[in-house]
Every structure is written in C-alpha cells, then in structure tokens.
Design a protein around this motif. Structure first.
Motif, PDB file in Angstrom:
ATOM      1  N   ASP B 190       0.824  -1.213   0.000  1.00 28.02           N
ATOM      2  CA  ASP B 190       0.000   0.000   0.000  1.00 28.02           C
ATOM      3  C   ASP B 190       0.859   1.263   0.000  1.00 28.02           C
ATOM      4  O   ASP B 190       0.373   2.362  -0.267  1.00 28.02           O
ATOM      5  CB  ASP B 190      -0.884   0.053   1.258  1.00 28.02           C
ATOM      6  N   LEU B 191       2.096   1.115   0.382  1.00 28.28           N
ATOM      7  CA  LEU B 191       2.949   2.270   0.668  1.00 28.28           C
ATOM      8  C   LEU B 191       4.112   2.422  -0.286  1.00 28.28           C
ATOM      9  O   LEU B 191       4.849   3.414  -0.218  1.00 28.28           O
ATOM     10  CB  LEU B 191       3.540   2.122   2.086  1.00 28.28           C
ATOM     11  N   SER B 192       4.288   1.466  -1.203  1.00 29.22           N
ATOM     12  CA  SER B 192       5.578   1.441  -1.896  1.00 29.22           C
ATOM     13  C   SER B 192       5.811   2.687  -2.748  1.00 29.22           C
ATOM     14  O   SER B 192       6.905   3.243  -2.724  1.00 29.22           O
ATOM     15  CB  SER B 192       5.733   0.152  -2.702  1.00 29.22           C
ATOM     16  N   GLN B 193       4.779   3.153  -3.493  1.00 31.56           N
ATOM     17  CA  GLN B 193       5.016   4.323  -4.338  1.00 31.56           C
ATOM     18  C   GLN B 193       5.235   5.594  -3.506  1.00 31.56           C
ATOM     19  O   GLN B 193       6.229   6.299  -3.709  1.00 31.56           O
ATOM     20  CB  GLN B 193       3.887   4.496  -5.370  1.00 31.56           C
ATOM     21  N   PRO B 194       4.341   5.918  -2.545  1.00 27.98           N
ATOM     22  CA  PRO B 194       4.613   7.122  -1.734  1.00 27.98           C
ATOM     23  C   PRO B 194       5.933   7.046  -0.961  1.00 27.98           C
ATOM     24  O   PRO B 194       6.612   8.067  -0.796  1.00 27.98           O
ATOM     25  CB  PRO B 194       3.408   7.195  -0.775  1.00 27.98           C
ATOM     26  N   LEU B 195       6.316   5.867  -0.524  1.00 25.67           N
ATOM     27  CA  LEU B 195       7.601   5.733   0.179  1.00 25.67           C
ATOM     28  C   LEU B 195       8.779   6.023  -0.743  1.00 25.67           C
ATOM     29  O   LEU B 195       9.752   6.652  -0.350  1.00 25.67           O
ATOM     30  CB  LEU B 195       7.769   4.308   0.694  1.00 25.67           C
ATOM     31  N   ARG B 196       8.654   5.535  -1.970  1.00 24.65           N
ATOM     32  CA  ARG B 196       9.717   5.791  -2.942  1.00 24.65           C
ATOM     33  C   ARG B 196       9.846   7.294  -3.206  1.00 24.65           C
ATOM     34  O   ARG B 196      10.958   7.836  -3.202  1.00 24.65           O
ATOM     35  CB  ARG B 196       9.389   5.051  -4.248  1.00 24.65           C
ATOM     36  N   SER B 242       7.847  13.186  10.337  1.00 24.01           N
ATOM     37  CA  SER B 242       6.542  13.836  10.133  1.00 24.01           C
ATOM     38  C   SER B 242       5.937  13.436   8.796  1.00 24.01           C
ATOM     39  O   SER B 242       4.732  13.161   8.700  1.00 24.01           O
ATOM     40  CB  SER B 242       6.700  15.368  10.178  1.00 24.01           C
ATOM     41  N   ALA B 243       6.776  13.397   7.780  1.00 24.09           N
ATOM     42  CA  ALA B 243       6.278  13.029   6.450  1.00 24.09           C
ATOM     43  C   ALA B 243       5.802  11.566   6.439  1.00 24.09           C
ATOM     44  O   ALA B 243       4.784  11.242   5.814  1.00 24.09           O
ATOM     45  CB  ALA B 243       7.376  13.242   5.403  1.00 24.09           C
ATOM     46  N   LEU B 244       6.514  10.696   7.138  1.00 23.65           N
ATOM     47  CA  LEU B 244       6.097   9.284   7.213  1.00 23.65           C
ATOM     48  C   LEU B 244       4.761   9.155   7.934  1.00 23.65           C
ATOM     49  O   LEU B 244       3.875   8.400   7.503  1.00 23.65           O
ATOM     50  CB  LEU B 244       7.160   8.449   7.943  1.00 23.65           C
ATOM     51  N   ALA B 245       4.593   9.920   9.023  1.00 26.01           N
ATOM     52  CA  ALA B 245       3.329   9.871   9.757  1.00 26.01           C
ATOM     53  C   ALA B 245       2.183  10.353   8.875  1.00 26.01           C
ATOM     54  O   ALA B 245       1.085   9.770   8.873  1.00 26.01           O
ATOM     55  CB  ALA B 245       3.445  10.718  11.022  1.00 26.01           C
ATOM     56  N   GLU B 246       2.445  11.393   8.091  1.00 28.50           N
ATOM     57  CA  GLU B 246       1.437  11.942   7.190  1.00 28.50           C
ATOM     58  C   GLU B 246       1.049  10.908   6.132  1.00 28.50           C
ATOM     59  O   GLU B 246      -0.146  10.738   5.814  1.00 28.50           O
ATOM     60  CB  GLU B 246       2.001  13.216   6.544  1.00 28.50           C
ATOM     61  N   LEU B 247       2.033  10.215   5.641  1.00 33.18           N
ATOM     62  CA  LEU B 247       1.825   9.172   4.628  1.00 33.18           C
ATOM     63  C   LEU B 247       0.910   8.062   5.190  1.00 33.18           C
ATOM     64  O   LEU B 247       0.028   7.542   4.493  1.00 33.18           O
ATOM     65  CB  LEU B 247       3.203   8.629   4.272  1.00 33.18           C
ATOM     66  N   VAL B 248       1.102   7.708   6.453  1.00 30.71           N
ATOM     67  CA  VAL B 248       0.264   6.674   7.071  1.00 30.71           C
ATOM     68  C   VAL B 248      -1.172   7.193   7.238  1.00 30.71           C
ATOM     69  O   VAL B 248      -2.145   6.481   6.941  1.00 30.71           O
ATOM     70  CB  VAL B 248       0.859   6.238   8.435  1.00 30.71           C
ATOM     71  N   ARG B 249      -1.300   8.452   7.670  1.00 35.96           N
ATOM     72  CA  ARG B 249      -2.651   9.035   7.818  1.00 35.96           C
ATOM     73  C   ARG B 249      -3.373   9.091   6.481  1.00 35.96           C
ATOM     74  O   ARG B 249      -4.578   8.862   6.410  1.00 35.96           O
ATOM     75  CB  ARG B 249      -2.548  10.448   8.410  1.00 35.96           C
ATOM     76  N   ALA B 250      -2.629   9.382   5.410  1.00 39.37           N
ATOM     77  CA  ALA B 250      -3.230   9.454   4.071  1.00 39.37           C
ATOM     78  C   ALA B 250      -3.800   8.101   3.653  1.00 39.37           C
ATOM     79  O   ALA B 250      -4.662   8.015   2.783  1.00 39.37           O
ATOM     80  CB  ALA B 250      -2.188   9.929   3.050  1.00 39.37           C
ATOM     81  N   GLN B 251      -3.332   7.010   4.284  1.00 39.47           N
ATOM     82  CA  GLN B 251      -3.860   5.676   4.003  1.00 39.47           C
ATOM     83  C   GLN B 251      -4.987   5.312   4.976  1.00 39.47           C
ATOM     84  O   GLN B 251      -5.411   4.151   5.027  1.00 39.47           O
ATOM     85  CB  GLN B 251      -2.742   4.630   4.124  1.00 39.47           C
ATOM     86  N   GLY B 252      -5.410   6.307   5.780  1.00 41.50           N
ATOM     87  CA  GLY B 252      -6.532   6.052   6.683  1.00 41.50           C
ATOM     88  C   GLY B 252      -6.174   5.340   7.971  1.00 41.50           C
ATOM     89  O   GLY B 252      -7.048   4.804   8.658  1.00 41.50           O
ATOM     90  N   GLN B 253      -4.891   5.288   8.330  1.00 49.09           N
ATOM     91  CA  GLN B 253      -4.473   4.631   9.569  1.00 49.09           C
ATOM     92  C   GLN B 253      -3.825   5.642  10.523  1.00 49.09           C
ATOM     93  O   GLN B 253      -3.432   6.729  10.104  1.00 49.09           O
ATOM     94  CB  GLN B 253      -3.478   3.495   9.277  1.00 49.09           C
TER      95      GLN B 253
END
Lengths: 261, 261
Positions: B190-196, B242-253
């Motif tokens: 679920d995270l691979s593209q935003p993480l990249r 902070s950016a990683l936390a935001e990325l997780v929130r964007a996935q609804g978690q």
C-alpha cells in the motif's frame, strides 16, 4: 557399511540494514541450519550485509563460487529498499523484468484476500530470466532459485514457508549428527586437558565445548559445560559420547546425555 | 551547526561452529550494534565463521583492512577448540605466549572463587605480544585489543562485561539516529510508491520499511509496517518522521511514532 563422506557446504547471506543496526534480531540463520542438517548440507559461513547493491553483488558472487549452495534472506519486498532481486540478476549477468509466472502467483493470492495488485506489489513479480520460482504459501510473492542460490524473504514466517519448496532441490551429502553431553556444575577449565586428549583419540569426531553461566529462578548461579560431538560416522559418535560421559563422571558429576540430533 | 559527517564503520565477526550449526542462537551482534550506535560507529557487515584457523585469519585480515574497527566474539576459552587468540597473533604476524598481566588477571579472580589455575585455564593467559588486555569483570579471563580488532568472549554475559572496557578506546564519528513510525493494519504494497517518492525528497535520510505478520493472543492476524528513518541530521530526521506519519494518515491509519533512538 562405509560412511558417506561427500561433504556438501552452504553459506547463508542475510540482507538488511535492520539486522546490522540491531533493530531486528535475526533468527533465520538458525532456522536454515536446522533445515539443512538432515539434508546433509553443512552451513560453513554466514554474512550479514547492508541494503547496498554493490555489496550484495560482490558477496553473492564470492559465496556462490566457494560453497555448494547459498541461501539469502531479505530485500525481496515491494518497497524502494528491496533491491535483492535486481542485485542477483546483475550478479549473474542476467536480465530481470516482471514475469508472467510470478504475476500469476501474486494474482492467485491477492484478490481472494481483498488486496489490489498495485504497481508496488507488481514489483515483487520482477524475477531474473533464468531463475525458477520458489513458492510462497504464506503471502504469495515468490522467492527464486538462480544457479546454486536460493533467494528468500526476510520475514521469518514467510521464509519458513519458502523452505518447503526448497528441500526437493537439494542434493545433500554426509549428514552430520551431534550428541550433546551436559555437565552441570563443571567449568571448561576442569575439562580442558582430558578434552584435548579425547579429541585426539576420537579423530573422526569434532568436539566442541560450550560453557553456560546464568542465574536460576531462585537467584542461584547455574553453570556448566555442554560437550558436543559431531560426526557423519554414527559408531564413532556413540563412542565419543560414551567417552565424554565417562570424562564427566571422572570429575565427580553426573552427565546428561541428549539423544542424537 | 554543521552536521558531523565523519563516518566510522565496524564489522562484527562471530566465531564458532555452534552458531553455524544452529545449536546456539547468536545475540551478540545485536548487543554490539546497540553498544556502538551512540558512540558513532556503524556496523556495516557481520560474519559468522567456523572454528577453523585459516578461515579466522583470512577473515580478520580482510575485515580489519576494510573497516575502522572489528569486534570478534568466541573462541577464547580454555579448551582445544578455542583457537581465536593464536589465530589473531598469526593474522597480525605477532608472537603469542602466556603473559604475566593476563596471568595476574586470572589469579585475581580464581582463588577467591575456589578455582584452581589449571594448565587449561592458564591457556587463557596466552595473549599476542602487541595486544592490550580487555578486562573481564564476569569471569576473569581477559579479552584483548590488537590493532583495530577487539577480541571478546562468546558467552553473552561475559561479552557484555568486556564491552565496559572498550567504549573509552573508540573514536566514533557521526551518530546515526533512527525514528520509527508504525502503521498497524497497512501492508508494504500500500505504501511502496509514496515511500519511494518520500525517499527521493528526503535525501539526507535513509528510509527502511519492515513488515510484520503475526497472530495476536486471541488468534487474530496482526500485521503492519514499521517505517524507519535513519540519519545523522536531527532536523532532517524530524522532517522525515513527520512526512512518514502523514503518509500513514493518508492511508486512513493512525501512525504510532517512537521517540528518537
């Protein structure tokens, strides 16, 4: 019956910054060693390397030349830090792309679990052209065998699943069995000279001595030595185990003898 | 304030057949990595090698040339399979014999514990001529430093004791800190593209993604991803967390953010 003497060796290569940083405690080395022992394959070296392409390539090329088999774990997931598959293709001078058989393995797993085959997940279908797939009964995305190298996932439960599709591919040699004689209340220093003598008279057996020191549930010191004999020759192993037990009795202690493993 | 950028590296060398056979689960690598991290030393490779003299010599000579420091564990006890000290002397072209300072360390420990200084135990006073001793507060027999190599015992409690006499000898560099953002209920795919994307916009930070899959106490599947940012640059690390936390929130978690370590 003559002893089967062909020696088949393996190296284990654990790939991942998280093991070197101490974040993750590896357990895969031990799992792989226990898996290979009854197949007649001896693990002779292990490496832990970081997620660095050049290091992975150089290490696998060295190990696959020196050992009969190489087992790698880690770095085959869907994220940007998963570079093992591409590094293996480079190490073997092979091409790599999404393969239909690997895509089919993902499609057989994901939809029924409500998962989408995202672009990231599709990356796990990138497999070197000359490799054969290793089935992943746990989470779908396959590992692969290329030459004498078996490339597996790092998550322990997934790796254990992949091992089920590996045993039938291994041509093992002599199976090394071990007998352990435990001597509670003895110290290595009490045994060093008789052990040295014993290792010379039992040359077909490799003898190791492993002290333990801990505190028991009531806070008392609990110490002792585990004496381990290893050999492919069952009769020599039995003789050595008896001699080790005798050595412990000569020191006034009662040996505990484990069954063969 | 400029970021301290000198990179100081180490390799860990675990010596012992018992780790390769799977009999013993190593924990020393992780202990050493955790010990070195705040000192500004990064573990970049680890090797597990058997109790074979030529392998020990070749491995330590390779590693001490490639890394700033090498830490070895195992093979310095009193029995015939303890060949590390002699192998190190050979690797450095040094002589080795019983040394008075090492014998004194044994004598300071044994008699008060009712132990005899047997010939076997005296073997643990064999130390290469150019080495300096590493104190062993747990069981007396010293380790030693030779060049940039620290030679320690394999028993975890003894090794931890020896580390207390090592920190002051280390000249570290940049301290790499880590921030971990946990995303329960997400999968790597679920995270691979935003993480990249994130790894490209936060170039001063190294980003790792570590999935977990297990079964909780009630037998329900528990899965998620630990996203780990590592950097010597504290401000860059905070921004990435902070950016990683935001990325997780964007996935609804809801992200769980660990303190800096």
């Amino acid at each position: 019956m003559p002893v089967m003497t062909r020696t088949v060796t393996a190296a284990v290569m654990l790939i991942g910054d998280e093991i070197l940083s101490g974040r993750t405690q590896d357990t895969n080395l031990r799992t792989i060693a226990h898996f290979l022992q009854p197949l007649g394959v001896q693990v002779r070296e292990a490496r832990v390397v970081p997620d660095v392409r050049e290091t992975i390539i150089a290490t696998v090329n060295e190990l696959r030349a020196r050992f009969d088999y190489v087992f790698t774990t880690g770095g085959i997931g869907p994220t940007h830090d998963d570079i093992t598959a591409d590094s293996m293709a480079a190490a073997f001078g092979d091409t790599i792309d999404v393969r239909e058989d690997a895509r089919a393995a993902l499609l057989a797993h994901y939809p029924q679990r409500g998962l989408e085959l995202t672009e990231g997940r599709l990356r796990m279908a990138r497999i070197p052209a000359s490799a054969t797939l290793i089935a992943n009964p746990v989470s779908g995305a396959p590992g692969f065998q290329i030459g004498n190298v078996f490339v597996m996932a790092g998550v322990p439960s997934v790796m254990r699943g992949m091992l089920q599709d590996i045993g039938h591919r291994i041509e093992g040699g002599a199976v090394i069995h071990a007998r352990t004689v435990r001597a509670k209340g003895l110290r290595e220093g009490d045994l060093s000279q008789p052990l040295r003598d014993l290792s010379e008279t039992h040359a077909a057996v490799s003898l190791g001595s492993y002290p333990w020191m801990r505190t028991d549930a009531e806070g008392r010191p609990d110490y002792g030595v585990a004496l381990v004999a290893r050999s492919a020759d069952a009769a020599a192993l039995d003789a050595a185990a008896s001699a080790l037990a005798e050595l412990v009795r000569a020191q006034g202690q009662t040996p505990e003898i484990d069954p063969v493993d």
